[in-house]
Design a protein around this motif. Sequence first.
Motif, mmCIF file in Angstrom:
data_model
loop_
_atom_site.group_PDB
_atom_site.id
_atom_site.type_symbol
_atom_site.label_atom_id
_atom_site.label_comp_id
_atom_site.label_asym_id
_atom_site.label_seq_id
_atom_site.Cartn_x
_atom_site.Cartn_y
_atom_site.Cartn_z
ATOM 1 N N THR A 117 -0.527 1.633 3.245
ATOM 2 C CA THR A 117 -1.257 1.380 2.010
ATOM 3 C C THR A 117 -2.592 2.124 2.134
ATOM 4 N N TRP B 197 -2.231 -4.769 0.746
ATOM 5 C CA TRP B 197 -0.912 -4.295 0.326
ATOM 6 C C TRP B 197 -0.940 -3.676 -1.076
ATOM 7 N N ASP B 198 -2.096 -3.729 -1.751
ATOM 8 C CA ASP B 198 -2.242 -3.104 -3.058
ATOM 9 C C ASP B 198 -2.183 -1.580 -2.892
ATOM 10 N N LEU B 199 -1.292 -0.918 -3.617
ATOM 11 C CA LEU B 199 -1.119 0.522 -3.460
ATOM 12 C C LEU B 199 -2.230 1.331 -4.126
#
Length: 396
Positions: free
Chosen positions: A104, A15-17
């Motif tokens: 993502t 979920w880290d962009l």
Amino acid sequence: MLIESMTQIAGAAPWDLALHLPWQAFTSPITKWAAQPSFVIGEYMFIALAALGLLHAWRQGEGRRRHLLAWVGALLAGTANDMFFMALPLVDNFWQAQATIMITPRLPLYIPCVYICFMYYATVSVWRLGLPQWSRAALTGLAASVFYGPYDIVGAKFSWWTWHDSDLPISNRILGAPIGSTMWIIMFTASFAWLLNRAIDRDPAVSGKTFARGLALVCGLSTLTFLVQITALQQIDGGIPGPVGLAVVVLGYAAVVALGWRRRQPLPRIGADRLLNAAAVIYFSALVVIMAAFAPETHVNTSMHQTYGACHVEAKDIAGLTRYQYLCAEDFDEDFSFACPEAQPLPAAGSEWYTVCGRPHSDFTRWLLGVSGFAIVGILLYSFMLGGLRRNARRP
């Protein structure tokens, strides 16, 4: 030290962009077609199949809530499972290509749709046979593996994703697809079906409370139940998924199906099931056409991959097994290459975003026969379960 470890995990999370990477939420299908044409077909096919599954669920009349629970449960439990394994650095061993629609940098929109397809299609198709609970779950796992198998072969061959080069749990492969992947599909989907059916069997009308309970069960326990099974079974092959363990899973699950087969109470075919049957036939046929019509060496995958670096730097996975932390051009054995049509320099040490391209077929006939074999079995199996090949079905 704890804070540093948590920071590393958060940085690796799906979920880290990852704003430092050149990914895009949307890429023109025309642009993507120029780099990975088969991938564009696969991406939108799965999105369409997931939408058809939702339409199928909605058209079930009195059974609508049961089917919607299966559809939403597959979406949430499947996506949660994918993100769970991507988020753990000690497990992390696969990287998706950049699709035209990305949630993502590591999660294309079509991946949740893939989970809907092999979990929902298998679950509700097996429901039509009216098997007892344990046999129902076992056949759902086997049917899901038939659905997923050709995708696993085609996707790896055409660089729809890349694998960690030296991760032992995925080292044993058949036509490029890890045996561990097949075992996972069978046991994870069977676990999902068993948990879902426990909730539905107690309340076939599926009240709001049952709907919530069913989602909680499949999201909270499907992955855990799978992990318990594979941890035990992989010991047969020395601690990693292998051919003997796979044979034990397939034969064991088939035996459970056989034990309940005489007590089945199959349902007659209904109109909505024709839609799902047709979708399954199109899906299997499309994968055969992709394998036959496209050349993997023309596919260029610029995305996140295993971090590039020095050769033979050892690291431990979650089971304590040794693998190499980095991918290096001098020593790797995957179905992709750095010798792309437009020559690119090798990635810099520490790079996680770089370009690879597919290798030409080493045995085209074998790969095509493998995908075609899955397709034939899949078309016959799903046509039988959904009523197209069944006769004289009776109501329970």
